[in-house]
Motif scaffolding. Structure first.
Motif, mmCIF file in Angstrom:
data_model
loop_
_atom_site.group_PDB
_atom_site.id
_atom_site.type_symbol
_atom_site.label_atom_id
_atom_site.label_comp_id
_atom_site.label_asym_id
_atom_site.label_seq_id
_atom_site.Cartn_x
_atom_site.Cartn_y
_atom_site.Cartn_z
ATOM 1 N N TRP A 51 3.492 -10.242 10.834
ATOM 2 C CA TRP A 51 2.073 -10.535 10.426
ATOM 3 C C TRP A 51 1.294 -9.556 11.118
ATOM 4 C CZ3 TRP A 51 2.799 -12.829 6.234
ATOM 5 C CH2 TRP A 51 3.712 -13.892 6.096
ATOM 6 N N SER A 52 1.737 -8.293 11.627
ATOM 7 C CA SER A 52 1.005 -7.444 12.200
ATOM 8 C C SER A 52 0.115 -6.661 11.338
ATOM 9 C CB SER A 52 1.880 -6.530 13.048
ATOM 10 O OG SER A 52 2.655 -5.634 12.381
ATOM 11 N N PHE A 53 -0.561 -5.930 11.538
ATOM 12 C CA PHE A 53 -1.499 -4.958 11.008
ATOM 13 C C PHE A 53 -0.578 -3.824 10.097
ATOM 14 C CE2 PHE A 53 -4.226 -1.154 10.061
ATOM 15 C CZ PHE A 53 -4.941 -1.836 9.181
ATOM 16 N N LEU A 54 0.295 -3.200 11.013
ATOM 17 C CA LEU A 54 0.992 -2.073 10.400
ATOM 18 C C LEU A 54 2.174 -2.778 9.351
ATOM 19 C CD1 LEU A 54 2.205 -0.208 13.658
ATOM 20 C CD2 LEU A 54 0.639 0.142 11.649
ATOM 21 N N SER A 55 2.394 -4.163 9.694
ATOM 22 C CA SER A 55 3.367 -4.529 8.523
ATOM 23 C C SER A 55 2.649 -4.876 7.270
ATOM 24 C CB SER A 55 3.712 -6.208 8.930
ATOM 25 O OG SER A 55 4.595 -6.854 7.985
ATOM 26 N N TYR A 56 1.141 -5.370 7.296
ATOM 27 C CA TYR A 56 0.231 -5.433 6.238
ATOM 28 C C TYR A 56 0.201 -4.013 5.478
ATOM 29 C CZ TYR A 56 -4.211 -4.746 4.152
ATOM 30 O OH TYR A 56 -5.437 -4.380 3.345
ATOM 31 N N LEU A 57 0.053 -3.069 6.263
ATOM 32 C CA LEU A 57 0.060 -1.944 5.649
ATOM 33 C C LEU A 57 1.472 -1.202 4.822
ATOM 34 C CD1 LEU A 57 -1.689 0.400 8.424
ATOM 35 C CD2 LEU A 57 -2.680 -0.383 6.285
ATOM 36 N N GLU A 85 3.392 -3.473 3.729
ATOM 37 C CA GLU A 85 3.400 -4.428 2.382
ATOM 38 C C GLU A 85 2.662 -3.736 1.271
ATOM 39 O OE1 GLU A 85 4.472 -8.218 0.490
ATOM 40 O OE2 GLU A 85 5.054 -7.142 2.371
ATOM 41 N N HIS A 86 1.352 -3.460 1.641
ATOM 42 C CA HIS A 86 0.545 -2.798 0.591
ATOM 43 C C HIS A 86 0.773 -1.030 0.352
ATOM 44 C CE1 HIS A 86 -1.321 -6.552 1.667
ATOM 45 N NE2 HIS A 86 -1.685 -6.436 0.330
ATOM 46 N N GLU A 87 1.717 -0.634 0.708
ATOM 47 C CA GLU A 87 2.190 0.742 0.422
ATOM 48 C C GLU A 87 1.038 1.670 1.178
ATOM 49 O OE1 GLU A 87 3.622 1.171 -3.400
ATOM 50 O OE2 GLU A 87 5.262 -0.036 -3.073
ATOM 51 N N ARG A 88 0.652 1.396 2.317
ATOM 52 C CA ARG A 88 -0.604 2.252 2.815
ATOM 53 C C ARG A 88 -0.288 2.730 4.119
ATOM 54 N NH1 ARG A 88 -5.549 1.569 1.306
ATOM 55 N NH2 ARG A 88 -6.562 1.302 3.378
ATOM 56 N N LEU A 89 1.042 2.979 4.621
ATOM 57 C CA LEU A 89 1.369 3.233 6.063
ATOM 58 C C LEU A 89 1.043 4.939 5.848
ATOM 59 C CD1 LEU A 89 4.561 1.520 7.118
ATOM 60 C CD2 LEU A 89 2.596 1.953 8.187
ATOM 61 N N PHE A 90 1.468 5.516 5.070
ATOM 62 C CA PHE A 90 1.111 7.054 4.988
ATOM 63 C C PHE A 90 -0.421 7.566 4.844
ATOM 64 C CE2 PHE A 90 5.752 7.987 4.869
ATOM 65 C CZ PHE A 90 5.911 8.985 5.585
ATOM 66 N N PRO A 91 -0.931 6.806 3.930
ATOM 67 C CA PRO A 91 -2.631 7.069 3.854
ATOM 68 C C PRO A 91 -3.133 6.582 5.233
ATOM 69 C CG PRO A 91 -1.868 6.091 1.953
ATOM 70 C CD PRO A 91 -0.611 5.922 2.830
ATOM 71 N N PHE A 92 -2.863 5.510 5.792
ATOM 72 C CA PHE A 92 -3.243 5.173 7.159
ATOM 73 C C PHE A 92 -3.058 6.154 8.533
ATOM 74 C CE2 PHE A 92 -3.277 3.027 11.267
ATOM 75 C CZ PHE A 92 -4.379 2.588 11.214
ATOM 76 N N TYR A 93 -1.723 6.647 8.272
ATOM 77 C CA TYR A 93 -1.292 7.899 9.246
ATOM 78 C C TYR A 93 -1.993 8.975 9.338
ATOM 79 C CZ TYR A 93 2.176 11.415 10.750
ATOM 80 O OH TYR A 93 2.799 12.441 11.128
ATOM 81 N N PHE A 94 -2.313 9.263 7.954
ATOM 82 C CA PHE A 94 -3.163 10.676 7.784
ATOM 83 C C PHE A 94 -4.523 10.351 8.022
ATOM 84 C CE2 PHE A 94 0.405 11.608 4.514
ATOM 85 C CZ PHE A 94 0.901 12.446 5.516
ATOM 86 N N ALA A 95 -5.238 9.127 7.846
ATOM 87 C CA ALA A 95 -6.665 9.083 8.091
ATOM 88 C C ALA A 95 -6.745 9.137 9.646
ATOM 89 C CB ALA A 95 -6.827 7.473 7.560
ATOM 90 N N GLU A 96 -5.723 8.839 10.476
ATOM 91 C CA GLU A 96 -6.133 8.780 11.910
ATOM 92 C C GLU A 96 -7.168 8.015 12.318
ATOM 93 O OE1 GLU A 96 -6.363 13.126 12.986
ATOM 94 O OE2 GLU A 96 -4.078 13.241 12.841
ATOM 95 N N ASN A 97 -7.208 6.932 11.879
ATOM 96 C CA ASN A 97 -8.578 5.965 12.231
ATOM 97 C C ASN A 97 -7.918 4.967 13.291
ATOM 98 O OD1 ASN A 97 -10.353 7.001 10.754
ATOM 99 N ND2 ASN A 97 -9.868 5.945 8.661
ATOM 100 N N PHE A 98 -8.334 4.711 14.590
ATOM 101 C CA PHE A 98 -8.082 3.746 15.576
ATOM 102 C C PHE A 98 -8.834 2.572 15.229
ATOM 103 C CE2 PHE A 98 -7.343 2.970 20.045
ATOM 104 C CZ PHE A 98 -5.896 2.579 19.972
#
Length: 431
Positions: free
Chosen positions: A71-77, A79-92
């Motif tokens: 149930w971590s936020f990275l697990s949420y990403l 699950e919603h296929e957003r890991l790469f977009p989040f990685y490129f966004a570089e938003n802490f």
């Protein structure tokens, strides 16, 4: 036979949701959580476009205790296929809207979370040594009883409305907690006043500034604080939001705690430097060409009275440092005046067995348990109702998972989660 839960939670905000998420993989632990809302929502009136959490994404429901959690936020990403977009966004610091959606995903996925059920009473059964938690279905009014050895209160806080304005709540005066729902009611106003300079106040002012040229209103921002000051965000300053500081704060006499917390207002009640910078940027841009924005920013102002007439609202104000009274005419008032903990009505049956302090507050121990009469052998835990006893970290999302783990360890009678003994470089007190 009636199932006896190890723990029943009242309210499902981020803190009890963290507890539910961390409890999920713990074997032989039965938990249930109730909330009157039809679904999870977190400060829905303040999910303004562009607003972010004031803590890094690691301050999610589980990571700072268990980074491997389902149930971590990275697990949420993932699950919603957003890991790469989040990685490129570089938003802490993630947006409030995304944090709300993340929590909603967890809440909808956990079978222990039951929405649409209002807890009406928590009663101690001395014969069976259990709590009876009465819950009512908000749609059908059907009632049911959950039985638990322990109860945890996570009912959140309530908006604070200053006494002079309590009788004026309505279309013209409302709390910032309902800002987005009430934004349309500001249409047609010629003068809008925001009271309060915390993060919510700054975000509301920035949003109103962005609408100002379209709507044509004059804008005023008042605060009792001495300045529109930024939140303390230095790396060592943030160590006040560690279990180490909480342990130190617990060693102080209550009289000292009550003196220390208000003095630390820039740790938890100020605005982010980024939001203040954005406000200044808008004002600077509008001053090009010799114009001056139709905006008043005024610290050191207390609102001492208010009344409504056919011409709008009149606020009686007092400039604290100049010791001068003056009046303000306005059409709308947005109250960014914060929140405070309250005792839920469902505890009325336990009022006599709770050991209150001399100011009518909970007495809370190191494990977040309320002091109760000896006749009650079960425990009542609290989340975000203990700033007076545990310090400025009580409402902070960054300490939410740690507090939840402390409670789970206490309920289970074992170290369900191993917690570090040292988290800060600062030594806060003499051993």
């Amino acid at each position: 036979m009636t199932r006896v839960h190890d723990l029943v939670g009242v309210g499902i905000g981020p803190f009890n949701l963290s507890l539910a998420a961390l409890a999920d993989p713990v074997e032989d632990l039965s938990v249930a959580f109730f909330d009157a809302k039809p679904e999870f929502s977190w400060h829905s009136g303040l999910l303004i476009d562009g607003t972010t959490l004031q803590v890094p994404f690691l301050a999610d429901l589980t990571t700072l205790v268990d980074p491997t959690s389902r149930w971590s936020f990275l697990s949420y990403l993932r699950e919603h296929e957003r890991l790469f977009p989040f990685y490129f966004a570089e938003n802490f610091h993630i947006s409030r809207r995304e944090y709300d959606h993340y929590c909603r995903w967890v809440a909808e996925s956990l079978p222990s979370c039951r929405f649409g059920h209002r807890v009406t009473e928590v009663r101690w059964d001395a014969d069976d040594e259990v709590f009876h938690v009465e819950a009512e279905d908000v749609q059908t009014a059907r009632r049911e009883t959950a039985v638990a050895r322990n109860v945890v209160l996570g009912v959140g806080t309530e908006p604070v409305v200053p006494q002079p304005l309590r009788g004026l709540l309505g279309k013209e005066v409302f709390h910032a907690s309902s800002y987005l729902e009430r934004l349309e009611s500001l249409r047609g106003a010629e003068d809008v006043t925001v009271i309060g300079s915390g993060q919510s106040g700054a975000e509301v002012v920035l949003d109103l500034l962005r609408h100002q040229e379209e709507m044509g209103w004059r804008l005023r921002w008042l605060t009792r604080s001495q300045a529109f000051a930024p939140m303390e965000y230095s790396k060592l300053g943030l160590e006040h939001f560690t279990p180490d500081y909480t342990r130190y704060f617990r060693t102080l006499p209550q009289e000292t705690r009550d003196r220390v917390v208000p003095a630390q207002w820039q740790l938890y009640k100020a605005s982010s430097a980024g939001t203040l910078a954005e406000i200044h940027d808008v004002l600077y841009e509008r001053s090009i060409g010799g114009r001056f924005p139709d905006v008043t920013l005024m610290p050191n102002v207390a609102v001492t009275g208010a009344h409504q007439d056919g011409c709008g609202l009149e606020l009686a104000c007092h400039h604290i440092e100049q010791d001068r009274a003056f009046d303000v005419r306005t059409d709308r008032v947005v109250l960014a005046t914060g929140y405070s903990a309250s005792t839920p009505s469902c505890l009325h049956s336990l009022t006599d067995v709770i050991d209150w302090d001399d100011r009518g507050r909970y007495q809370v121990d190191d494990h977040y348990r309320l002091a109760l009469s000896d006749e009650v052998t079960g425990e009542v835990y609290v989340q975000n109702a203990e700033m007076h006893s545990h310090g400025v970290g009580a409402p902070d999302l960054g300490l939410g998972a740690h507090r939840a783990a402390v409670i789970l360890n206490s309920v289970s009678g074992r170290d369900a989660y191993a917690l570090p003994q040292r988290n800060a470089f600062t030594t806060f007190g003499v051993e």
